[in-house]
Design an enzyme around this catalytic site. Structure first.
Site, PDB file in Angstrom:
ATOM      1  N   GLN A 233       0.856  -1.182   0.000  1.00 48.74           N
ATOM      2  CA  GLN A 233       0.000   0.000   0.000  1.00 48.74           C
ATOM      3  C   GLN A 233       0.896   1.237   0.000  1.00 48.74           C
ATOM      4  O   GLN A 233       1.637   1.448   0.960  1.00 48.74           O
ATOM      5  CB  GLN A 233      -0.864  -0.053   1.258  1.00 48.74           C
ATOM      6  CG  GLN A 233      -1.863   1.051   1.405  1.00 48.74           C
ATOM      7  CD  GLN A 233      -2.439   1.062   2.816  1.00 48.74           C
ATOM      8  OE1 GLN A 233      -1.756   0.746   3.781  1.00 48.74           O
ATOM      9  NE2 GLN A 233      -3.672   1.434   2.948  1.00 48.74           N
TER      10      GLN A 233
ATOM     11  N   SER B  49       1.312   6.560   2.533  1.00 49.58           N
ATOM     12  CA  SER B  49       2.032   7.513   3.387  1.00 49.58           C
ATOM     13  C   SER B  49       3.285   8.061   2.724  1.00 49.58           C
ATOM     14  O   SER B  49       3.968   7.350   1.981  1.00 49.58           O
ATOM     15  CB  SER B  49       2.445   6.839   4.692  1.00 49.58           C
ATOM     16  OG  SER B  49       1.347   6.259   5.321  1.00 49.58           O
TER      17      SER B  49
ATOM     18  N   SER C 141       4.561  -1.254   3.777  1.00 46.65           N
ATOM     19  CA  SER C 141       4.753  -2.627   4.239  1.00 46.65           C
ATOM     20  C   SER C 141       4.843  -3.578   3.052  1.00 46.65           C
ATOM     21  O   SER C 141       4.042  -3.498   2.121  1.00 46.65           O
ATOM     22  CB  SER C 141       3.583  -3.061   5.131  1.00 46.65           C
ATOM     23  OG  SER C 141       3.479  -2.206   6.231  1.00 46.65           O
TER      24      SER C 141
ATOM     25  N   GLU D 214      -8.982  -1.478   6.223  1.00 49.25           N
ATOM     26  CA  GLU D 214      -7.795  -1.755   7.041  1.00 49.25           C
ATOM     27  C   GLU D 214      -8.163  -1.722   8.524  1.00 49.25           C
ATOM     28  O   GLU D 214      -7.756  -2.581   9.296  1.00 49.25           O
ATOM     29  CB  GLU D 214      -6.704  -0.721   6.730  1.00 49.25           C
ATOM     30  CG  GLU D 214      -5.360  -1.118   7.288  1.00 49.25           C
ATOM     31  CD  GLU D 214      -4.235  -0.180   6.858  1.00 49.25           C
ATOM     32  OE1 GLU D 214      -4.511   0.834   6.186  1.00 49.25           O
ATOM     33  OE2 GLU D 214      -3.082  -0.460   7.216  1.00 49.25           O
TER      34      GLU D 214
ATOM     35  N   GLU E 229      -4.871   9.071  17.930  1.00 53.41           N
ATOM     36  CA  GLU E 229      -5.393  10.448  18.001  1.00 53.41           C
ATOM     37  C   GLU E 229      -6.355  10.698  16.834  1.00 53.41           C
ATOM     38  O   GLU E 229      -7.414  11.316  17.007  1.00 53.41           O
ATOM     39  CB  GLU E 229      -4.244  11.477  17.935  1.00 53.41           C
ATOM     40  CG  GLU E 229      -3.368  11.547  19.170  1.00 53.41           C
ATOM     41  CD  GLU E 229      -2.372  10.384  19.272  1.00 53.41           C
ATOM     42  OE1 GLU E 229      -2.155   9.686  18.256  1.00 53.41           O
ATOM     43  OE2 GLU E 229      -1.824  10.170  20.369  1.00 53.41           O
TER      44      GLU E 229
HETATM   45  C1  LIG Z   1       4.040  -0.943  11.230  1.00 52.70           C
HETATM   46  C2  LIG Z   1       3.538   0.102  10.280  1.00 52.70           C
HETATM   47  C3  LIG Z   1       3.178  -0.271   8.999  1.00 52.70           C
HETATM   48  C4  LIG Z   1       2.719   0.697   8.095  1.00 52.70           C
HETATM   49  N1  LIG Z   1       2.397   0.291   6.823  1.00 52.70           N
HETATM   50  C5  LIG Z   1       2.030   1.224   5.915  1.00 52.70           C
HETATM   51  C6  LIG Z   1       1.787   0.844   4.555  1.00 52.70           C
HETATM   52  O1  LIG Z   1       1.899  -0.335   4.183  1.00 52.70           O
HETATM   53  N2  LIG Z   1       1.481   1.795   3.670  1.00 52.70           N
HETATM   54  C7  LIG Z   1       1.345   3.105   4.028  1.00 52.70           C
HETATM   55  O2  LIG Z   1       1.030   3.920   3.171  1.00 52.70           O
HETATM   56  N3  LIG Z   1       1.578   3.518   5.302  1.00 52.70           N
HETATM   57  C8  LIG Z   1       1.922   2.601   6.247  1.00 52.70           C
HETATM   58  N4  LIG Z   1       2.179   2.986   7.545  1.00 52.70           N
HETATM   59  C9  LIG Z   1       2.157   4.418   7.868  1.00 52.70           C
HETATM   60  C10 LIG Z   1       0.988   4.852   8.740  1.00 52.70           C
HETATM   61  O3  LIG Z   1      -0.199   4.870   8.012  1.00 52.70           O
HETATM   62  C11 LIG Z   1       1.370   6.249   9.269  1.00 52.70           C
HETATM   63  O4  LIG Z   1       2.514   6.085  10.111  1.00 52.70           O
HETATM   64  C12 LIG Z   1       0.239   6.867  10.065  1.00 52.70           C
HETATM   65  O5  LIG Z   1      -0.842   7.208   9.231  1.00 52.70           O
HETATM   66  C13 LIG Z   1       0.708   8.144  10.814  1.00 52.70           C
HETATM   67  O6  LIG Z   1       1.354   9.033   9.950  1.00 52.70           O
HETATM   68  P1  LIG Z   1       2.803   9.632  10.287  1.00 52.70           P
HETATM   69  O7  LIG Z   1       3.698   8.487  10.661  1.00 52.70           O
HETATM   70  O8  LIG Z   1       3.207  10.484   9.129  1.00 52.70           O
HETATM   71  O9  LIG Z   1       2.604  10.495  11.589  1.00 52.70           O
HETATM   72  P2  LIG Z   1       2.084  12.004  11.645  1.00 52.70           P
HETATM   73  O10 LIG Z   1       0.867  12.135  10.800  1.00 52.70           O
HETATM   74  O11 LIG Z   1       3.213  12.910  11.374  1.00 52.70           O
HETATM   75  O12 LIG Z   1       1.643  12.120  13.158  1.00 52.70           O
HETATM   76  C14 LIG Z   1       2.583  12.358  14.219  1.00 52.70           C
HETATM   77  C15 LIG Z   1       1.817  12.470  15.529  1.00 52.70           C
HETATM   78  O13 LIG Z   1       0.920  13.600  15.460  1.00 52.70           O
HETATM   79  C16 LIG Z   1      -0.416  13.186  15.721  1.00 52.70           C
HETATM   80  N5  LIG Z   1      -1.368  13.936  14.880  1.00 52.70           N
HETATM   81  C17 LIG Z   1      -1.239  14.179  13.555  1.00 52.70           C
HETATM   82  N6  LIG Z   1      -2.294  14.872  13.096  1.00 52.70           N
HETATM   83  C18 LIG Z   1      -3.130  15.050  14.148  1.00 52.70           C
HETATM   84  C19 LIG Z   1      -4.408  15.688  14.317  1.00 52.70           C
HETATM   85  N7  LIG Z   1      -5.050  16.255  13.315  1.00 52.70           N
HETATM   86  N8  LIG Z   1      -4.969  15.659  15.570  1.00 52.70           N
HETATM   87  C20 LIG Z   1      -4.344  15.070  16.626  1.00 52.70           C
HETATM   88  N9  LIG Z   1      -3.126  14.457  16.524  1.00 52.70           N
HETATM   89  C21 LIG Z   1      -2.540  14.446  15.301  1.00 52.70           C
HETATM   90  C22 LIG Z   1      -0.460  11.711  15.386  1.00 52.70           C
HETATM   91  O14 LIG Z   1      -1.481  11.033  16.074  1.00 52.70           O
HETATM   92  C23 LIG Z   1       0.935  11.253  15.812  1.00 52.70           C
HETATM   93  O15 LIG Z   1       0.960  10.980  17.185  1.00 52.70           O
HETATM   94  C24 LIG Z   1       2.620   2.058   8.483  1.00 52.70           C
HETATM   95  C25 LIG Z   1       2.971   2.426   9.783  1.00 52.70           C
HETATM   96  C26 LIG Z   1       3.429   1.476  10.685  1.00 52.70           C
HETATM   97  C27 LIG Z   1       3.813   1.900  12.067  1.00 52.70           C
END
Ligand SMILES: Cc1cc2nc3c(=O)[nH]c(=O)nc-3n(C[C@H](O)[C@H](O)[C@H](O)COP(=O)(O)OP(=O)(O)OC[C@H]3O[C@@H](n4cnc5c(N)ncnc54)[C@H](O)[C@@H]3O)c2cc1C
Length: 378
Positions: free
Chosen positions: A126, A129, A161, A242, A363
């Protein structure tokens, strides 16, 4: 027979099938995503399950699924967790790409991609991100520009992933300036010229997710899923699915709970205080499981209420890891890959850190619940 007797008979049948099944060498319960090394045994196992009509249980019959009841899906997932085997090669192909193609794909796309997914031939990844677009998915900057015969893709994804073993990716890319309506969904062959995959190493030492770079990648017109500009709608359906799948993982916690109880017994720690905490957690797991079953049976699998399940499941998973750490004491420092009784719990504790992030953070689930379910102001 009553429904419960029916389900228990089904459970006994599946348990006996799994106990007597021929397991490929090297097969382990690797969770939703295989590592590179898991793909071989995982695929052989998937094919064995497919021969016995035990994959794609939730797909419609016309695409090779079984349109199975939630009870059957839950029992199967439960028994796989108990037997220590994966229930399929990986989640992205069967639980995300498959349903998306069934809903939005053309007949040609369905004909080309669904059967290899069902048979476990193709791993999918997928590609949503990005370094600047995770929770704020509408901030996707990877661009797909229209060309004469297709699309030209440039940009970067992260946390993808299984991208290192995937044959295809489900790509969310920007095709216009409008925030949501400027997004489209594509199928990317991961061996296309200009695609570079760099694996990332996780806390548990495994390497399941990746950075993916697109450098002037050419896609043909038939790579587009649905219409140009429909990417956000398709992404929301994918994320809804998902959340639903992650909610269903409540079932795999029972085995860990049993292992934790055993570890506590072996260490003579099972006093009334710890027993009470463990029982509370155990009841929470049952509540989650029944809530998940009830929610799916209600029929609206796109409902925002699934955010409750995603939130509660991942937080319970985390609580389980935290309690396991207390039980293990200094044994919590063992290598999660060794063969001690502590290793599966240490592994679960480390992986549990990711559960409140992947598929939408806790969150974000709370925001969805507050705004869309409770009607609170933004
Ligand atoms: C094990 C694992 C597998 C994954 N696999 C995939 C995959 O296959 N494909 C893919 O596309 N993605 C994948 N992801 C990514 C995942 O979808 C993102 O990590 C997730 O959506 C959070 O985005 P970010 O890491 O950019 O954090 P950010 O969006 O930068 O967030 C950072 C922090 O800020 C908080 N925050 C952000 N916006 C808000 C808001 N509006 N209100 C309150 N709090 C907020 C969040 O809750 C978090 O604590 C994976 C992640 C993990 C950990």
């Amino acid at each position: 027979m009553s429904d419960i007797e029916d389900i228990e008979a089904l459970r006994a049948e599946i348990r006996s099938f799994l106990e007597n099944a021929e397991k490929p060498t090297g097969l382990r319960n690797y969770g939703p995503t295989p590592t590179d090394a898991d793909v071989g045994p995982g695929r052989a196992w998937h094919k064995y399950l497919a021969e016995h009509d035990l994959v794609c249980l939730h797909w419609p019959v016309e695409y090779g699924g079984r349109d199975a009841s939630v009870a059957l899906q839950a029992v199967f997932a439960d028994e796989c967790a108990r037997a220590g085997v994966p229930r399929q090669l990986g989640i992205t192909a069967i639980d995300l790409a498959g349903p998306v193609l069934i809903t939005f794909g053309t007949d040609a796309q369905k004909a080309q991609y669904l059967e290899p997914i069902r048979l476990g031939d193709d791993v999918w990844t997928q590609l949503f991100s990005e370094p600047g677009a995770g929770s704020d998915l509408a901030g996707v900057r990877t661009k797909a520009e229209k060309t004469a015969g297709g699309w030209l893709v440039n940009g970067q994804k992260v946390w993808s992933s299984a991208a290192n073993s995937a044959r295809y990716g489900l790509l969310l890319a920007r095709t216009g300036p409008e925030s949501h309506r400027g997004l489209s969904m594509f199928i990317v062959p991961m061996d296309a010229a200009g695609v570079t995959v760099r694996p990332l190493t996780q806390l548990d030492g495994e390497s399941k997710f990746n950075e993916v770079f697109f450098d002037a990648v050419e896609l043909t017109d038939d790579a587009l899923i649905g219409e140009a500009g429909q990417g956000w709608t398709i992404a929301m359906v994918t994320l809804g699915r998902e959340r639903l799948t992650l909610g269903s993982q409540a079932v795999s916690m029972f085995k860990l709970h049993e292992q934790m109880m055993q570890a506590a017994r072996d260490r003579n720690l099972l006093d009334p205080v710890l027993s009470r905490s463990m029982t509370k957690l155990w009841s929470r797991m049952w509540l989650l499981r029944f809530t998940w079953q009830r929610a799916i049976e209600a029929g609206d699998t796109g409902s925002s209420a699934f955010s409750v399940l995603k939130l509660m499941t991942s937080e319970t998973d985390r609580a389980l890891g935290d309690m396991a750490t207390e039980v293990l004491g200094t044994d919590a420092c063992v290598d999660p890959g060794d063969d001690s009784d502590a290793a599966p719990l240490v592994h679960a504790m480390l992986v549990g850190r990711a559960q409140t992030i992947l598929g939408g953070t806790s969150e974000i689930q709370r925001n969805i619940l507050g705004e869309r379910v409770l009607g609170l102001p933004k």
